[in-house]
Design an enzyme around this catalytic site. Structure first.
Site, PDB file in Angstrom:
ATOM      1  N   SER A 146      -7.243  -4.730   6.472  1.00  0.00           N
ATOM      2  CA  SER A 146      -7.931  -5.850   6.527  1.00  0.00           C
ATOM      3  C   SER A 146      -7.286  -6.755   7.616  1.00  0.00           C
ATOM      4  O   SER A 146      -6.399  -6.405   8.247  1.00  0.00           O
ATOM      5  CB  SER A 146      -7.514  -6.516   5.104  1.00  0.00           C
ATOM      6  N   TYR A 159      -1.465  -9.940  -1.385  1.00  0.00           N
ATOM      7  CA  TYR A 159      -2.567  -9.031  -0.924  1.00  0.00           C
ATOM      8  C   TYR A 159      -2.152  -8.725   0.491  1.00  0.00           C
ATOM      9  O   TYR A 159      -2.536  -7.510   0.968  1.00  0.00           O
ATOM     10  CB  TYR A 159      -4.086  -9.956  -0.827  1.00  0.00           C
TER      11      TYR A 159
HETATM   12  P1  NDP Z   1     -15.542  -4.239  -3.875  1.00  0.00           P
HETATM   13  O1  NDP Z   1     -14.753  -5.313  -4.961  1.00  0.00           O
HETATM   14  O2  NDP Z   1     -17.129  -4.459  -3.887  1.00  0.00           O
HETATM   15  O3  NDP Z   1     -15.018  -3.077  -3.855  1.00  0.00           O
HETATM   16  C1  NDP Z   1     -13.806  -2.606  -4.519  1.00  0.00           C
HETATM   17  C2  NDP Z   1     -14.069  -1.264  -4.982  1.00  0.00           C
HETATM   18  O4  NDP Z   1     -12.531  -0.864  -5.417  1.00  0.00           O
HETATM   19  C3  NDP Z   1     -14.751  -1.060  -6.278  1.00  0.00           C
HETATM   20  O5  NDP Z   1     -15.648   0.086  -5.986  1.00  0.00           O
HETATM   21  C4  NDP Z   1     -13.905  -0.772  -7.338  1.00  0.00           C
HETATM   22  O6  NDP Z   1     -14.583   0.197  -8.425  1.00  0.00           O
HETATM   23  C5  NDP Z   1     -12.785   0.070  -6.799  1.00  0.00           C
HETATM   24  N1  NDP Z   1     -11.524  -0.114  -7.458  1.00  0.00           N
HETATM   25  C6  NDP Z   1     -10.784  -1.151  -7.760  1.00  0.00           C
HETATM   26  N2  NDP Z   1      -9.546  -0.883  -8.357  1.00  0.00           N
HETATM   27  C7  NDP Z   1      -9.785   0.632  -8.427  1.00  0.00           C
HETATM   28  C8  NDP Z   1      -9.041   1.605  -8.927  1.00  0.00           C
HETATM   29  N3  NDP Z   1      -7.858   1.226  -9.891  1.00  0.00           N
HETATM   30  N4  NDP Z   1      -9.475   2.753  -8.892  1.00  0.00           N
HETATM   31  C9  NDP Z   1     -10.358   3.293  -8.493  1.00  0.00           C
HETATM   32  N5  NDP Z   1     -11.378   2.480  -7.830  1.00  0.00           N
HETATM   33  C10 NDP Z   1     -10.947   1.088  -7.632  1.00  0.00           C
HETATM   34  O7  NDP Z   1     -14.939  -4.934  -2.567  1.00  0.00           O
HETATM   35  P2  NDP Z   1     -14.888  -4.467  -0.916  1.00  0.00           P
HETATM   36  O8  NDP Z   1     -16.049  -3.583  -0.842  1.00  0.00           O
HETATM   37  O9  NDP Z   1     -14.912  -5.759  -0.233  1.00  0.00           O
HETATM   38  O10 NDP Z   1     -13.676  -3.782  -1.119  1.00  0.00           O
HETATM   39  C11 NDP Z   1     -13.426  -2.368  -0.379  1.00  0.00           C
HETATM   40  C12 NDP Z   1     -11.936  -2.576   0.466  1.00  0.00           C
HETATM   41  O11 NDP Z   1     -12.054  -3.552   1.631  1.00  0.00           O
HETATM   42  C13 NDP Z   1     -10.736  -3.268  -0.266  1.00  0.00           C
HETATM   43  O12 NDP Z   1      -9.521  -2.403   0.191  1.00  0.00           O
HETATM   44  C14 NDP Z   1     -10.650  -4.415   0.195  1.00  0.00           C
HETATM   45  O13 NDP Z   1      -9.174  -4.745   0.365  1.00  0.00           O
HETATM   46  C15 NDP Z   1     -10.724  -4.437   1.535  1.00  0.00           C
HETATM   47  N6  NDP Z   1     -11.398  -5.526   2.392  1.00  0.00           N
HETATM   48  C16 NDP Z   1     -12.442  -6.068   1.898  1.00  0.00           C
HETATM   49  C17 NDP Z   1     -12.791  -7.377   2.840  1.00  0.00           C
HETATM   50  C18 NDP Z   1     -14.058  -8.450   2.308  1.00  0.00           C
HETATM   51  O14 NDP Z   1     -14.215  -9.557   2.742  1.00  0.00           O
HETATM   52  N7  NDP Z   1     -14.699  -7.948   1.229  1.00  0.00           N
HETATM   53  C19 NDP Z   1     -11.970  -8.035   3.957  1.00  0.00           C
HETATM   54  C20 NDP Z   1     -10.870  -7.052   4.153  1.00  0.00           C
HETATM   55  C21 NDP Z   1     -10.582  -5.908   3.608  1.00  0.00           C
HETATM   56  P3  NDP Z   1     -14.439   0.216 -10.073  1.00  0.00           P
HETATM   57  O15 NDP Z   1     -14.047  -1.224 -10.178  1.00  0.00           O
HETATM   58  O16 NDP Z   1     -15.597   0.663 -10.303  1.00  0.00           O
HETATM   59  O17 NDP Z   1     -13.211   0.832 -10.142  1.00  0.00           O
END
Ligand code: NDP
Length: 248
Positions: A146, A159
């Site tokens: 990030s 975070y």
């Molecule tokens: P979302 O919340 O849309 O996606 C997060 C994903 O992580 C979901 O598919 C969720 O699926 C999965 N997840 C969460 N906990 C678990 C777990 N214990 N086991 C398996 N899967 C898990 O957010 P983003 O797409 O934004 O996030 C993706 C990545 O990008 C993250 O690492 C985030 O920190 C990073 N990021 C995002 C930014 C933003 O502005 N959006 C900026 C910088 C980094 P489910 O709940 O079905 O398990």
């Protein structure tokens, strides 16, 4: 002019956090380019819907219910992907959570969850593929960090700490590896479900304001594609993708 070489076609790519946001967009884009995508997350119904749409569009996708905090579950994911497709070329360790809050709120359960998903989840993904990559003589680890891996902000202390850790793990793995490519993807603000679990009202409001400049998840998917779509001797180490108008 002839078509450029496609280094993504027929690659098997495991994507964690594929049930929404960046993971979902990446699965769709890579499948469009001919990769076999393996979608992993906890919400199986959503994974199945996305995979069905990918297959209806002519792509190749499988799904697996996985909790990235559970090493056995991640091992089983890699095992099944390898069994089905005969090899695993890349893992995109992308699952993450971001329950923002000032440290003084002492939301220690949320700290634990971020540490477990954002750090341990990435380590579990790496541990699950490394023996296979060694056997195959290569592979690609792509981790989602990030801009929080480059700058610390109030309410995002833990975070950001987890994302600094992801950055350090990626960089260290890269230095230790001669045949495994390692890429860190560092997104700026993106319009996704991230932060839906924020329980601190002030932090929730801050995120809403920050999100006004947000990119679409597809912008990050294209960065993953760029890293994957290189010949084996070229390792894209890090890509930072911010909205043009964003200072942070
Ligand atoms: P979302 O919340 O849309 O996606 C997060 C994903 O992580 C979901 O598919 C969720 O699926 C999965 N997840 C969460 N906990 C678990 C777990 N214990 N086991 C398996 N899967 C898990 O957010 P983003 O797409 O934004 O996030 C993706 C990545 O990008 C993250 O690492 C985030 O920190 C990073 N990021 C995002 C930014 C933003 O502005 N959006 C900026 C910088 C980094 P489910 O709940 O079905 O398990």
């Amino acid at each position: 002019m002839s078509n450029p070489i496609n280094h993504v076609e027929n690659k098997t790519v495991i994507i964690t956090g594929a049930s929404s946001g960046i993971g979902e967009a990446t699965a769709r884009l890579l499948a469009e380019r001919g990769a076999n995508v393996v979608l992993a997350a906890r919400r199986t119904e959503r994974l199945n819907e996305i995979a069905a749409q990918i297959e209806a569009a002519g792509g190749s996708a499988m799904t697996r219910s996985v909790d990235v905090t559970d090493a056995d579950s991640v091992d089983a994911l890699v095992y099944h992907a390898n069994n089905l497709f005969g090899r695993v070329d890349a893992i995109f360790n992308n699952a993450g959570v971001m329950p923002l809050a000032p440290m003084s709120e002492l939301k220690t359960g949320e700290w634990d969850n971020m540490i477990n998903v954002n750090i341990r989840g990435v380590l579990n993904g790496i541990a699950a593929v490394l023996p296979l990559f060694k056997e195959q003589g290569g592979g690609h680890v792509i981790n989602t960090a990030s801009i929080g891996a480059h700058v610390v902000v109030p309410s995002g202390v833990v975070y950001c700490a987890t994302k600094y850790a992801v950055w350090a793990i990626s960089e260290g793995l890269r230095q230790e590896s001669t045949d495994v490519r390692v890429t860190t993807i560092s997104p700026g603000v993106v319009e996704t479900e991230l932060g839906h679990d924020i329980t601190d009202p002030t932090s929730k409001e801050l995120l809403t304001q920050f999100r006004q400049l947000a990119l679409k998840p597809d912008a990050i998917a294209r960065a993953v594609l760029y890293a994957l779509d290189q010949p084996a001797d070229v390792d894209i180490n890090e890509v930072i993708v911010r909205p043009t108008a964003s200072a942070f």
